[in-house]
Design a protein around this motif. Structure first.
Motif, PDB file in Angstrom:
ATOM      1  N   VAL A  99      16.233   7.919  10.258  1.00  0.00           N
ATOM      2  CA  VAL A  99      14.759   8.551   9.948  1.00  0.00           C
ATOM      3  C   VAL A  99      14.881   9.640  10.913  1.00  0.00           C
ATOM      4  CG1 VAL A  99      12.412   8.315   9.993  1.00  0.00           C
ATOM      5  CG2 VAL A  99      13.818   6.102   9.191  1.00  0.00           C
ATOM      6  N   ILE A 100      14.375  10.849  10.547  1.00  0.00           N
ATOM      7  CA  ILE A 100      14.302  11.929  11.088  1.00  0.00           C
ATOM      8  C   ILE A 100      13.057  12.018  11.964  1.00  0.00           C
ATOM      9  CG2 ILE A 100      14.089  14.392  10.955  1.00  0.00           C
ATOM     10  CD1 ILE A 100      16.848  13.489  10.334  1.00  0.00           C
ATOM     11  N   GLY A 101      13.133  12.412  13.298  1.00  0.00           N
ATOM     12  CA  GLY A 101      12.090  12.435  14.179  1.00  0.00           C
ATOM     13  C   GLY A 101      11.719  13.821  14.434  1.00  0.00           C
ATOM     14  N   ARG A 102      12.497  14.973  14.055  1.00  0.00           N
ATOM     15  CA  ARG A 102      12.184  16.376  14.631  1.00  0.00           C
ATOM     16  C   ARG A 102      12.857  17.243  13.452  1.00  0.00           C
ATOM     17  NH1 ARG A 102      15.258  17.610  19.865  1.00  0.00           N
ATOM     18  NH2 ARG A 102      14.806  19.824  19.191  1.00  0.00           N
ATOM     19  N   GLU A 103      12.128  18.248  13.073  1.00  0.00           N
ATOM     20  CA  GLU A 103      12.516  19.045  11.994  1.00  0.00           C
ATOM     21  C   GLU A 103      13.480  19.937  12.464  1.00  0.00           C
ATOM     22  OE1 GLU A 103       9.476  22.944  12.254  1.00  0.00           O
ATOM     23  OE2 GLU A 103       9.012  21.575  10.505  1.00  0.00           O
ATOM     24  N   GLY A 104      14.357  20.392  11.463  1.00  0.00           N
ATOM     25  CA  GLY A 104      15.523  21.050  12.005  1.00  0.00           C
ATOM     26  C   GLY A 104      16.147  21.837  10.686  1.00  0.00           C
ATOM     27  N   ARG A 105      16.974  22.875  11.101  1.00  0.00           N
ATOM     28  CA  ARG A 105      17.613  23.424   9.889  1.00  0.00           C
ATOM     29  C   ARG A 105      18.908  23.950  10.341  1.00  0.00           C
ATOM     30  NH1 ARG A 105      15.615  26.676   5.361  1.00  0.00           N
ATOM     31  NH2 ARG A 105      17.091  28.128   4.855  1.00  0.00           N
ATOM     32  N   ASP A 106      20.119  24.042   9.579  1.00  0.00           N
ATOM     33  CA  ASP A 106      21.201  24.439   9.988  1.00  0.00           C
ATOM     34  C   ASP A 106      21.695  23.878  11.163  1.00  0.00           C
ATOM     35  OD1 ASP A 106      21.907  26.044   7.639  1.00  0.00           O
ATOM     36  OD2 ASP A 106      20.324  27.513   8.354  1.00  0.00           O
ATOM     37  N   LEU A 107      21.664  22.578  11.298  1.00  0.00           N
ATOM     38  CA  LEU A 107      21.963  21.911  12.500  1.00  0.00           C
ATOM     39  C   LEU A 107      23.572  21.499  12.730  1.00  0.00           C
ATOM     40  CD1 LEU A 107      19.118  19.002  12.543  1.00  0.00           C
ATOM     41  CD2 LEU A 107      19.159  21.347  13.863  1.00  0.00           C
ATOM     42  N   SER A 108      24.000  21.817  13.836  1.00  0.00           N
ATOM     43  CA  SER A 108      25.320  21.107  14.255  1.00  0.00           C
ATOM     44  C   SER A 108      25.207  19.775  14.300  1.00  0.00           C
ATOM     45  CB  SER A 108      25.782  21.865  15.488  1.00  0.00           C
ATOM     46  OG  SER A 108      25.271  21.337  16.663  1.00  0.00           O
ATOM     47  N   PRO A 109      26.498  18.994  14.315  1.00  0.00           N
ATOM     48  CA  PRO A 109      26.419  17.687  14.407  1.00  0.00           C
ATOM     49  C   PRO A 109      25.886  17.092  15.637  1.00  0.00           C
ATOM     50  CG  PRO A 109      28.342  18.051  13.205  1.00  0.00           C
ATOM     51  CD  PRO A 109      27.769  19.310  13.667  1.00  0.00           C
ATOM     52  N   GLU A 110      26.205  17.931  16.773  1.00  0.00           N
ATOM     53  CA  GLU A 110      25.800  17.750  18.332  1.00  0.00           C
ATOM     54  C   GLU A 110      24.348  17.744  18.218  1.00  0.00           C
ATOM     55  OE1 GLU A 110      29.812  18.739  17.766  1.00  0.00           O
ATOM     56  OE2 GLU A 110      28.319  19.853  17.421  1.00  0.00           O
ATOM     57  N   ARG A 111      23.703  18.889  17.711  1.00  0.00           N
ATOM     58  CA  ARG A 111      22.170  18.945  17.902  1.00  0.00           C
ATOM     59  C   ARG A 111      21.727  18.039  16.615  1.00  0.00           C
ATOM     60  NH1 ARG A 111      20.758  24.504  15.764  1.00  0.00           N
ATOM     61  NH2 ARG A 111      18.929  23.943  15.983  1.00  0.00           N
ATOM     62  N   ALA A 112      22.147  17.426  15.698  1.00  0.00           N
ATOM     63  CA  ALA A 112      21.508  16.662  14.991  1.00  0.00           C
ATOM     64  C   ALA A 112      21.348  15.510  15.658  1.00  0.00           C
ATOM     65  CB  ALA A 112      22.615  16.382  13.620  1.00  0.00           C
ATOM     66  N   ARG A 113      21.936  14.832  16.408  1.00  0.00           N
ATOM     67  CA  ARG A 113      21.707  13.706  17.166  1.00  0.00           C
ATOM     68  C   ARG A 113      20.420  13.546  17.458  1.00  0.00           C
ATOM     69  NH1 ARG A 113      26.072  10.589  20.783  1.00  0.00           N
ATOM     70  NH2 ARG A 113      27.300  10.852  18.903  1.00  0.00           N
ATOM     71  N   GLU A 114      19.833  14.735  18.169  1.00  0.00           N
ATOM     72  CA  GLU A 114      18.574  14.659  18.869  1.00  0.00           C
ATOM     73  C   GLU A 114      17.455  14.728  17.717  1.00  0.00           C
ATOM     74  OE1 GLU A 114      18.587  18.520  20.969  1.00  0.00           O
ATOM     75  OE2 GLU A 114      20.175  17.863  22.110  1.00  0.00           O
ATOM     76  N   HIS A 115      17.813  14.814  16.646  1.00  0.00           N
ATOM     77  CA  HIS A 115      16.782  14.727  15.581  1.00  0.00           C
ATOM     78  C   HIS A 115      16.592  13.597  14.924  1.00  0.00           C
ATOM     79  CE1 HIS A 115      16.136  19.353  15.481  1.00  0.00           C
ATOM     80  NE2 HIS A 115      17.095  19.320  15.894  1.00  0.00           N
ATOM     81  N   ILE A 116      17.539  12.415  15.216  1.00  0.00           N
ATOM     82  CA  ILE A 116      17.287  11.116  14.655  1.00  0.00           C
ATOM     83  C   ILE A 116      16.462  10.493  15.400  1.00  0.00           C
ATOM     84  CG2 ILE A 116      18.614   9.128  13.920  1.00  0.00           C
ATOM     85  CD1 ILE A 116      21.085  10.895  13.468  1.00  0.00           C
ATOM     86  N   PHE A 117      15.305   9.960  14.974  1.00  0.00           N
ATOM     87  CA  PHE A 117      14.229   9.055  15.585  1.00  0.00           C
ATOM     88  C   PHE A 117      14.690   7.713  15.701  1.00  0.00           C
ATOM     89  CE2 PHE A 117      10.624   6.342  15.970  1.00  0.00           C
ATOM     90  CZ  PHE A 117       9.959   7.129  17.146  1.00  0.00           C
ATOM     91  N   GLY A 118      15.127   7.102  14.640  1.00  0.00           N
ATOM     92  CA  GLY A 118      15.692   5.722  14.590  1.00  0.00           C
ATOM     93  C   GLY A 118      16.466   5.205  13.195  1.00  0.00           C
ATOM     94  N   TYR A 119      16.714   3.925  13.136  1.00  0.00           N
ATOM     95  CA  TYR A 119      17.358   3.431  12.045  1.00  0.00           C
ATOM     96  C   TYR A 119      16.611   2.285  11.371  1.00  0.00           C
ATOM     97  CZ  TYR A 119      20.915   6.344  13.976  1.00  0.00           C
ATOM     98  OH  TYR A 119      21.601   7.429  14.616  1.00  0.00           O
ATOM     99  N   THR A 120      16.876   1.882  10.320  1.00  0.00           N
ATOM    100  CA  THR A 120      16.154   0.770   9.611  1.00  0.00           C
ATOM    101  C   THR A 120      17.165   0.446   8.419  1.00  0.00           C
ATOM    102  OG1 THR A 120      14.292  -0.125   8.399  1.00  0.00           O
ATOM    103  CG2 THR A 120      15.134   2.249   7.904  1.00  0.00           C
TER     104      THR A 120
END
Length: 311
Positions: free
Chosen positions: A129-150
């Motif tokens: 589940v995404i926690g922060r909006e983002g666009r054209d993310l690298s995988p490294e940056r993308a980790r910071e945009h994942i809020f959690g899992y279900t």
């Protein structure tokens, strides 16, 4: 931390799950608001989980469902289309389809048979589940945009799916009646201890039908980790708070259709009213839904052959 949305005494609430209880946020607080702000409001008196109905943790703005397990692709492809192996294009990028955000059901809700379906199936997945909006993310940056899992169960009407996918647009009504999301949202930091040396979350996954285990796999058998799924999803567009990204169905019995394809017969048989499917994911929890009769399909006529006239 585990965060839940639930119904208690006729009211929709959200809160923090601790042990066998949930600590409620102030009335009117939506979990999506907590995800957007990243801050936790105060909590009230604990409520026993046994006395609440767990709802989907979020009402997602969008749902992307990927297909990241090679073993699943191989088995289901054989079952649905009769083709062997894995398409070469699967290896190019983490393919996904958009599914309905309005079909979400809770961890223990009944699931109706889709209208006209004679081959109902479950699908064992994990969703980020995404926690922060983002666009054209690298995988490294993308980790910071994942809020959690279900846990995500992408219920599938295999007979409807097999027919409609011949048009070439992907599943439609074959995936439109229900998708279980729950039992709660586990924040990303809670699952970091499960990350392996290659960056994948090594979580044990099991599927049971009526108490009999039919599937077992590891989430780390995904072809891409979640960060790469988020990065690909954000390519040329936005991912926003609350967006759900499914891992796709795991292998080794993560759904019945995979087993049908490998065995050449519907063994185990399709799900029917009265069957209960329980999916368990290490570090997250379990969801358990019982199949009930669904509505009969209202007739829609086939296409009319039309003359190809031009103005």
């Amino acid at each position: 931390m585990r965060l839940a949305t639930y119904q208690h005494r006729g009211l929709r609430r959200s809160g923090v799950v601790e042990g066998d209880s949930v600590l409620p946020f102030p009335e009117g607080t939506e979990l999506l608001d907590v995800i957007r702000t990243g801050s936790l409001p105060g909590t009230g008196t604990a409520v026993p989980l046994a006395g609440v109905r767990l709802l989907p943790p979020v009402e997602p703005p969008s749902v992307r469902d990927f297909v990241t397990f090679e073993e699943h692709v191989e088995g289901v492809r054989r079952s649905v289309s009769g083709a062997a192996g894995v398409p070469d294009a699967w290896y190019d990028a983490p393919t996904f389809y958009f599914t309905s955000p309005h079909a979400m059901v809770g961890a223990h809700d009944d699931v109706p048979v889709p209208p006209g379906c004679r081959a109902l199936d479950f699908e064992l997945e994990v969703a980020a589940v995404i926690g922060r909006e983002g666009r054209d993310l690298s995988p490294e940056r993308a980790r910071e945009h994942i809020f959690g899992y279900t846990i995500f169960n992408d219920w599938s009407a295999r007979d409807l799916q097999s027919r409609e996918m011949q048009v070439g647009l992907g599943p439609c009504k074959g995936k439109d009646t229900a998708a279980t999301l729950g039992p709660w949202l586990v924040t990303a930091d809670e699952l970091e201890p499960y990350r392996d040396a290659d960056g994948f979350l090594r979580l044990a996954l099991t599927a049971e039908v009526n108490g009999v285990e039919v599937g077992r796999d590891l989430l780390s058998n995904m072809g891409w980790p979640f960060e790469e799924l988020v990065a690909y999803a954000s390519r040329g567009t936005w991912v926003r708070p609350g967006d759900v990204l499914g891992s796709g169905t795991c292998g080794n019995g993560g759904c019945l259709a995979e087993l049908w394809g490998l065995r050449g017969r519907q063994d185990p048989p399709p799900l029917k009213p009265g069957d209960t499917v329980t999916l368990t994911v290490e570090g997250i929890g379990a969801v358990s839904n019982t199949i009930v009769p669904g509505a009969e399909p209202l007739p829609v006529p086939p296409a009319r052959k039309r003359p190809r006239t031009r103005p």
